[in-house]
Design a protein around this motif. Structure first.
Motif, mmCIF file in Angstrom:
data_model
loop_
_atom_site.group_PDB
_atom_site.id
_atom_site.type_symbol
_atom_site.label_atom_id
_atom_site.label_comp_id
_atom_site.label_asym_id
_atom_site.label_seq_id
_atom_site.Cartn_x
_atom_site.Cartn_y
_atom_site.Cartn_z
ATOM 1 N N GLU A 169 0.822 -1.207 0.000
ATOM 2 C CA GLU A 169 0.000 0.000 0.000
ATOM 3 C C GLU A 169 0.861 1.263 0.000
ATOM 4 O O GLU A 169 0.571 2.224 -0.723
ATOM 5 C CB GLU A 169 -0.935 0.001 1.219
ATOM 6 C CG GLU A 169 -2.066 -0.999 1.163
ATOM 7 C CD GLU A 169 -1.670 -2.403 1.620
ATOM 8 O OE1 GLU A 169 -2.542 -3.259 1.731
ATOM 9 O OE2 GLU A 169 -0.454 -2.637 1.846
ATOM 10 N N LYS A 170 1.914 1.264 0.818
ATOM 11 C CA LYS A 170 2.780 2.440 0.892
ATOM 12 C C LYS A 170 3.467 2.706 -0.446
ATOM 13 O O LYS A 170 3.566 3.858 -0.882
ATOM 14 C CB LYS A 170 3.826 2.254 1.997
ATOM 15 C CG LYS A 170 3.269 2.376 3.407
ATOM 16 C CD LYS A 170 4.349 2.204 4.458
ATOM 17 C CE LYS A 170 5.335 3.353 4.473
ATOM 18 N NZ LYS A 170 6.304 3.240 5.584
ATOM 19 N N THR A 206 -8.926 -0.401 9.422
ATOM 20 C CA THR A 206 -7.735 -0.874 8.714
ATOM 21 C C THR A 206 -6.688 0.215 8.505
ATOM 22 O O THR A 206 -5.658 -0.044 7.883
ATOM 23 C CB THR A 206 -8.121 -1.478 7.344
ATOM 24 O OG1 THR A 206 -8.938 -0.538 6.633
ATOM 25 C CG2 THR A 206 -8.891 -2.770 7.526
ATOM 26 N N GLY A 207 -6.948 1.421 8.992
ATOM 27 C CA GLY A 207 -5.915 2.456 8.946
ATOM 28 C C GLY A 207 -6.044 3.439 7.803
ATOM 29 O O GLY A 207 -5.060 4.091 7.432
ATOM 30 N N LYS A 208 -7.239 3.594 7.253
ATOM 31 C CA LYS A 208 -7.414 4.535 6.131
ATOM 32 C C LYS A 208 -7.123 5.970 6.568
ATOM 33 O O LYS A 208 -6.485 6.734 5.840
ATOM 34 C CB LYS A 208 -8.833 4.402 5.579
ATOM 35 C CG LYS A 208 -9.122 3.029 4.968
ATOM 36 C CD LYS A 208 -10.518 2.927 4.415
ATOM 37 C CE LYS A 208 -11.583 2.868 5.503
ATOM 38 N NZ LYS A 208 -11.504 1.648 6.329
ATOM 39 N N ILE A 323 -8.471 3.133 -4.124
ATOM 40 C CA ILE A 323 -7.390 2.289 -3.607
ATOM 41 C C ILE A 323 -7.854 1.477 -2.400
ATOM 42 O O ILE A 323 -8.361 2.044 -1.421
ATOM 43 C CB ILE A 323 -6.187 3.163 -3.217
ATOM 44 C CG1 ILE A 323 -5.680 3.932 -4.446
ATOM 45 C CG2 ILE A 323 -5.075 2.326 -2.594
ATOM 46 C CD1 ILE A 323 -4.585 4.936 -4.144
ATOM 47 N N PRO A 324 -7.671 0.157 -2.435
ATOM 48 C CA PRO A 324 -8.047 -0.667 -1.283
ATOM 49 C C PRO A 324 -6.997 -0.612 -0.175
ATOM 50 O O PRO A 324 -5.799 -0.644 -0.439
ATOM 51 C CB PRO A 324 -8.137 -2.078 -1.877
ATOM 52 C CG PRO A 324 -7.173 -2.058 -3.035
ATOM 53 C CD PRO A 324 -7.203 -0.650 -3.578
ATOM 54 N N ILE A 325 -7.464 -0.520 1.052
ATOM 55 C CA ILE A 325 -6.599 -0.595 2.231
ATOM 56 C C ILE A 325 -7.104 -1.746 3.074
ATOM 57 O O ILE A 325 -8.158 -1.662 3.716
ATOM 58 C CB ILE A 325 -6.626 0.715 3.054
ATOM 59 C CG1 ILE A 325 -6.219 1.902 2.185
ATOM 60 C CG2 ILE A 325 -5.715 0.584 4.271
ATOM 61 C CD1 ILE A 325 -4.797 1.879 1.695
ATOM 62 N N GLY A 326 -6.363 -2.851 3.060
ATOM 63 C CA GLY A 326 -6.827 -4.059 3.733
ATOM 64 C C GLY A 326 -6.254 -4.230 5.120
ATOM 65 O O GLY A 326 -5.660 -3.311 5.708
ATOM 66 N N LEU A 327 -6.429 -5.428 5.648
ATOM 67 C CA LEU A 327 -5.927 -5.750 6.981
ATOM 68 C C LEU A 327 -4.403 -5.777 6.978
ATOM 69 O O LEU A 327 -3.786 -6.078 5.951
ATOM 70 C CB LEU A 327 -6.478 -7.101 7.433
ATOM 71 C CG LEU A 327 -7.987 -7.140 7.667
ATOM 72 C CD1 LEU A 327 -8.467 -8.572 7.842
ATOM 73 C CD2 LEU A 327 -8.371 -6.300 8.872
ATOM 74 N N PRO A 328 -3.779 -5.469 8.100
ATOM 75 C CA PRO A 328 -2.311 -5.411 8.151
ATOM 76 C C PRO A 328 -1.667 -6.777 7.908
ATOM 77 O O PRO A 328 -2.149 -7.804 8.407
ATOM 78 C CB PRO A 328 -2.028 -4.892 9.565
ATOM 79 C CG PRO A 328 -3.244 -5.226 10.360
ATOM 80 C CD PRO A 328 -4.395 -5.124 9.400
#
Length: 435
Positions: A169-170, A206-208, A323-328
């Motif tokens: 993601e980063k 999830t940290g969005k 953009i998807p932000i999923g589980l860590p």
């Protein structure tokens, strides 16, 4: 040519200062201080000019910082050099600053500037082995008031690096968003139009929001979060307050604007008669194209329920990326656990075991389990038989939670993201994501 004299700077000399600065700028010697700084010091600090008749031949501008004076601009017309004008201006500016009780008068000179005779003749010493460093402050003073009114702020500069794991993601955000926004000239050279608006979607927790703040931190742009729930009480109504807020944001030079849970004001429009929120959705759909016309800004909308958004909201031309932000991942969970484990017991806790036991946990779930373990360990230590009847203010000898305490808390934690929600998210990546 003789008959020059030195006098105080007058407001009418501004054009002459501009001419001298531009002359220095085009002669191959880049001025140390920007023109705006020089002009500001002319008006607010100390400045003298050398004149012949009414023609300005040179200028010296200085400011005081505590007990040290700094010459921020020093220039002489080419045809009037080597006539003592420079030494005269330096002496004059020093005399005018004498009442300040300065202990030192200094100036910075570009390496390419070799015409320093006036400085040497006036007793200035060339300090060797010194290097000059500077950093541009991302938000100018005049913007701070407006930023405060908007509830915005500058994020910590290390926030981007503090986001542990989530490398996929980063890297995606770095390449798609940060790179073209931070280097607009380079992007233009390659025909890349910097993004103006993106949607981050994914399960709750999830940290969005963290990623939105990290983007602002990485760009060193102000972060302004828009809260529709707070705007709803505005006398102009939510739609009017939203429009006014974005008009105010347009006065900032740069900004990352964040709307969380955007589905609340951009849900599918349906039903007869139309719901009151449809007018808000329509207003937001009008705001986004106008927002996109302004460079130096990025709108980040976050949602837990991407399917609930109005189809017109997500179309091409409004949002560059979805953009998807999923589980860590494992690396991210390791970083999160390390953040919450007390340093006193970190060496004795099996973090890998905790990472393995929290597959499917959101960052919020990990934080909850970590805090729960700490609380339970504290209570167990204080109220154990060994300490019953002791002064509760006396700390137990036990250092803190153990691996067993953390695993027990993990077992008692109900995860935020169910298997059904996780499956829906994977489907949304296939059908809705735009990378």
């Amino acid at each position: 040519m003789t008959g020059w004299r030195i006098r105080d700077f007058h407001a009418s000399d501004m054009d002459a200062i501009l001419h001298l600065w531009e002359q220095s700028h085009t002669s191959g010697v880049e001025p140390v201080y920007a023109l705006a700084e020089v002009l500001a010091s002319c008006q607010k600090d100390h400045a003298v000019v050398a004149v012949h008749g009414e023609t300005v031949l040179g200028a010296a501008v200085a400011r005081a910082a505590h007990d040290q004076g700094w010459i921020v601009f020093f220039a002489i017309e080419e045809n009037w050099r080597n006539r003592g004008i420079g030494s005269g201006m330096l002496a004059s500016i020093e005399n005018r600053m004498a009442p300040l009780g300065l202990t030192k008068l200094s100036t910075l000179v570009p390496e390419t500037e070799h015409r320093v005779a006036a400085l040497l003749n006036s007793g200035f010493v060339d300090r060797k082995h010194l290097r000059y460093f500077e950093r541009e402050i991302p938000v100018q003073r005049q913007e701070m008031g407006l930023l405060g009114e908007l509830g915005g702020r500058l994020m910590a500069r290390n926030l981007w690096s503090a986001v542990g794991g989530m490398q996929r993601e980063k890297e995606l955000l770095e390449r798609r968003l940060v790179l073209p926004l931070a280097n607009p000239d380079l992007a233009d050279q390659y025909g890349v139009v910097p993004p103006r608006a993106v949607v981050l979607f994914g399960p709750p927790g999830t940290g969005k929001t963290t990623f939105a703040k990290a983007i602002a931190s990485r760009l060193e742009w102000p972060f302004v979060e828009v809260f529709p729930s707070r705007l709803a009480s505005d006398p102009r109504g939510l739609a009017g307050a939203l429009r006014e807020t974005f008009l105010n944001i347009s006065e900032l030079e740069h900004a990352v604007v964040f709307i969380d849970e955007v589905e609340e004001i951009a849900a599918q429009r349906q039903g007869e008669p139309p719901s009151p929120l449809q007018g808000v959705t329509n207003e937001l759909l009008k705001i986004i194209p106008a927002f996109r016309e302004q460079p130096g800004r990025l709108l980040v909308c976050a949602t837990n329920f991407i399917r609930a958004l109005d189809t017109a909201f997500l179309r091409h031309g409004r949002f560059d990326y979805v953009i998807p932000i999923g589980l860590p991942d494992e690396e991210a969970r390791h970083a999160i656990w390390t953040r919450y484990i007390p340093s006193e017991v970190a060496a004795d806790v099996d973090v890998d075991a905790l990472v393995g036991a929290t597959d499917g946990f959101s960052p919020a779930d990990v934080e909850y389990a970590a805090r729960k373990a700490s609380q339970q360990a504290l209570e167990k230590a204080v109220y154990s038989p060994a300490y019953s009847g002791a002064d509760a203010r006396t700390p137990p000898v036990a250092a803190g939670p153990s691996t067993a305490d953390y695993l027990a808390a993990i077992a008692e934690t109900r995860t935020t993201v169910s298997a059904e929600v996780a499956q829906d998210f994977r489907e949304d990546i296939e059908t809705i994501a735009r990378l």
